[in-house]
Design a protein around this motif. Structure first.
Motif, short mmCIF file in Angstrom:
data_model
loop_
_atom_site.label_atom_id
_atom_site.label_comp_id
_atom_site.label_asym_id
_atom_site.label_seq_id
_atom_site.Cartn_x
_atom_site.Cartn_y
_atom_site.Cartn_z
N THR A 137 0.82 -1.22 0.00
CA THR A 137 0.00 0.00 0.00
C THR A 137 0.85 1.27 0.00
OG1 THR A 137 -1.86 -1.10 1.08
CG2 THR A 137 -1.77 1.29 1.29
N VAL A 138 2.00 1.23 0.67
CA VAL A 138 2.89 2.40 0.67
C VAL A 138 3.31 2.73 -0.76
CG1 VAL A 138 5.12 3.29 1.47
CG2 VAL A 138 3.75 1.89 2.99
N VAL A 139 3.65 1.71 -1.54
CA VAL A 139 4.04 1.91 -2.94
C VAL A 139 2.82 2.32 -3.77
CG1 VAL A 139 5.13 0.84 -4.96
CG2 VAL A 139 5.86 0.18 -2.66
N GLU A 140 1.71 1.68 -3.51
CA GLU A 140 0.47 1.98 -4.23
C GLU A 140 0.06 3.44 -4.05
OE1 GLU A 140 -4.10 0.27 -4.47
OE2 GLU A 140 -2.57 -0.92 -3.43
N ASP A 141 0.22 3.96 -2.85
CA ASP A 141 -0.14 5.36 -2.57
C ASP A 141 0.67 6.33 -3.41
OD1 ASP A 141 -2.03 4.54 -0.73
OD2 ASP A 141 -0.80 4.95 1.03
N VAL A 147 -0.38 9.38 -10.51
CA VAL A 147 -1.45 9.41 -11.51
C VAL A 147 -2.29 10.68 -11.33
CG1 VAL A 147 -3.58 8.27 -12.29
CG2 VAL A 147 -1.55 6.89 -11.78
N GLU A 148 -2.63 10.99 -10.07
CA GLU A 148 -3.49 12.15 -9.78
C GLU A 148 -2.85 13.46 -10.20
OE1 GLU A 148 -4.96 12.14 -5.70
OE2 GLU A 148 -6.80 11.31 -6.54
N SER A 153 0.82 7.76 -16.06
CA SER A 153 -0.33 7.49 -16.92
C SER A 153 -1.54 7.00 -16.13
CB SER A 153 0.05 6.43 -17.96
OG SER A 153 -1.09 5.96 -18.63
N GLU A 154 -2.72 7.45 -16.55
CA GLU A 154 -3.96 7.00 -15.92
C GLU A 154 -4.24 5.53 -16.22
OE1 GLU A 154 -7.18 9.50 -17.04
OE2 GLU A 154 -6.40 11.26 -15.98
#
Length: 203
Positions: A137-141, A147-148, A153-154
């Motif tokens: 999750t740390v990497v995912e955040d 992206v935001e 890339s979206e």
């Protein structure tokens, strides 16, 4: 402020974690006894049971402790990059290096952790899945933030990409230590950094 008895208990637990992880890496979980863990840690057998109800609980807490350290090192790397005005890709690159540094420091734990990820019949499986998700999750955040803000890339599947990045670092580092130990951490980091930056297609 932590009391001296609390500090002592943490130090004892750390000794037990280190003893357990090296023994289990050498002999496997089933073949490792509480007596051996106590002897390797330099404490009485009763001390093990004072701190943990069983060998299984000790191993479960060891997984929590170890992955917690990894998660914190990844988070610190990302936050440190952000504080210096770095990009999200630079934060991910710093996290790759932090992961390699962690694995270089705790190779026996990393071997155990990766091995346990593929076992499904363990008492601590649910704990392992929870702590693994914390690290991913740390990497995912960071990917999601990238992206935001339009840096990434979206089209990126942040959940799968985060798991892939963590997996890449774990497996590449184990391969490095087992089969290419002559390579420096800078060398390994540079190779993984090329993958992160998408520079393996001959462009």
């Amino acid at each position: 402020m932590e009391s001296s008895s609390g500090t002592r208990r943490q130090a004892t637990r750390q000794k037990l974690y280190e003893a357990a992880v090296t023994l289990i890496a050498e002999k496997g979980f089933s073949a490792t006894t509480v007596d051996e863990i106590a002897e390797r840690a330099g404490v009485a057998k009763g001390t093990v049971y004072y701190n943990f109800k069983s060998k299984t609980e000790l191993f479960e807490e060891l997984l929590r402790h170890g992955v917690g350290l990894l998660t914190e090192s990844l988070r610190s790397a990302a936050e440190g990059t952000g504080e210096h005005g770095g990009t999200k890709v630079e934060a991910l690159d710093a996290m790759i290096r932090a992961g390699l540094v962690f694995i270089d420091r705790y190779p026996a734990f990393t071997q155990l952790y990766v091995a346990e990820l593929w076992r499904t019949n363990r008492a601590w499986q649910s704990t392992l899945l929870v702590v693994r998700q914390e690290a991913v999750t740390v990497v995912e955040d960071v990917l999601h933030e990238g992206v935001e803000c339009g840096e990434l890339s979206e089209e990126i599947d942040t959940q799968l990409t985060a798991a892939a990045l963590v997996g890449m670092v774990l497996v590449a580092a184990l391969d490095w230590q087992a089969f290419q130990p002559e390579r420096s951490i800078d060398d390994v980091h540079s190779a993984l950094s090329l993958l992160l930056h998408g520079r393996v297609g001959g462009r």
